[in-house]
Design a protein around this motif. Structure first.
Motif, PDB file in Angstrom:
ATOM      1  N   TYR A  94       0.782  -1.137   0.218  1.00 38.67           N
ATOM      2  CA  TYR A  94      -0.043  -0.017   0.099  1.00 38.67           C
ATOM      3  C   TYR A  94       0.709   1.227   0.007  1.00 38.67           C
ATOM      4  N   GLU A  95       1.796   1.333   0.813  1.00 38.17           N
ATOM      5  CA  GLU A  95       2.705   2.369   0.861  1.00 38.17           C
ATOM      6  C   GLU A  95       3.334   2.782  -0.301  1.00 38.17           C
ATOM      7  N   SER A  96       3.882   1.776  -0.996  1.00 37.44           N
ATOM      8  CA  SER A  96       4.772   2.002  -2.222  1.00 37.44           C
ATOM      9  C   SER A  96       3.916   2.090  -3.436  1.00 37.44           C
ATOM     10  N   ASN A  97       2.672   2.043  -3.074  1.00 34.42           N
ATOM     11  CA  ASN A  97       1.717   2.382  -4.308  1.00 34.42           C
ATOM     12  C   ASN A  97       0.686   3.817  -3.865  1.00 34.42           C
ATOM     13  N   GLY A  98       1.471   4.655  -3.142  1.00 33.44           N
ATOM     14  CA  GLY A  98       0.806   5.866  -2.848  1.00 33.44           C
ATOM     15  C   GLY A  98      -0.204   5.895  -1.817  1.00 33.44           C
ATOM     16  N   TYR A  99      -0.579   4.926  -0.871  1.00 28.90           N
ATOM     17  CA  TYR A  99      -1.363   5.153   0.049  1.00 28.90           C
ATOM     18  C   TYR A  99      -0.669   5.623   1.373  1.00 28.90           C
ATOM     19  N   ILE A 100      -1.493   6.723   1.784  1.00 21.54           N
ATOM     20  CA  ILE A 100      -0.789   7.244   3.086  1.00 21.54           C
ATOM     21  C   ILE A 100      -1.642   7.063   4.281  1.00 21.54           C
ATOM     22  N   PRO A 101      -0.862   7.007   5.494  1.00 22.00           N
ATOM     23  CA  PRO A 101      -1.512   6.648   6.616  1.00 22.00           C
ATOM     24  C   PRO A 101      -2.793   7.548   7.181  1.00 22.00           C
ATOM     25  N   ALA A 102      -3.772   7.164   7.645  1.00 27.74           N
ATOM     26  CA  ALA A 102      -4.964   7.986   8.048  1.00 27.74           C
ATOM     27  C   ALA A 102      -5.439   7.614   9.325  1.00 27.74           C
TER      28      ALA A 102
END
Length: 163
Positions: free
Chosen positions: A139-147
């Motif tokens: 997820y992080e390597s595909n542009g998802y940011i912690p929320a």
């Protein structure tokens, strides 16, 4: 169920869920959770797997299974949610151990994003568990940011991607 999905990745068939997939798909998810020490929550976080028609198809979402040699080896799904702006949640993205590391997870995520984008959604949310380290990296390597906004005890991490 009006949306029918069918695609191939290497020797994998990715297709829309059918009624006969209910038990095999739930077993993929149950065994993957167990592998990481997480419990199956039939009356909680996993209720949607046993009621795919109600949670996904009746709400404008999709649930896919991944087959290899006529065996279900993975799942991936999304449905619209009321959080955020015109948003969906990606759910139930699981792969059995012997099919991990082949790029299939990344491919599934990209295909989900393409379909979601084509439906004019603006946000994708994902709830996951910290112990699923491979998923977090994906997820992080595909542009998802912690929320923020945890909805289940099992899922202690939330990610957001704006389209």
């Amino acid at each position: 169920m009006d949306k029918q999905y069918k695609d191939y990745y290497k020797d994998f068939l990715i297709r829309s869920w059918e009624k006969t997939d209910r038990i095999p798909a739930s077993e993929v998810i149950r065994s993957t959770l167990a592998e990481y020490g997480l419990g199956w929550e039939a009356d909680g976080a996993d209720r949607d797997v046993m009621q795919v028609e109600e949670y996904y198809f009746n709400n404008g979402g999709e649930f896919w299974v991944v087959e290899q040699q006529n065996q279900i080896v993975g799942t991936a799904a999304y449905y619209p949610i009321s959080r955020g702006e015109n948003a969906v949640e990606i759910r139930k993205m699981y792969l059995l151990p012997h099919v991990r590391g082949l790029g299939l997870g990344k491919y599934l995520l990209q295909q989900l994003e393409e379909v979601i984008t084509s439906c004019n959604y603006r946000e994708i949310w994902i709830e996951t568990a910290s112990i699923l380290t491979e998923a977090l990296k994906l997820y992080e390597s595909n542009g998802y940011i912690p929320a923020t906004g945890v909805e289940t005890a099992r899922c202690d991490r939330v990610y957001l991607k704006k389209l």
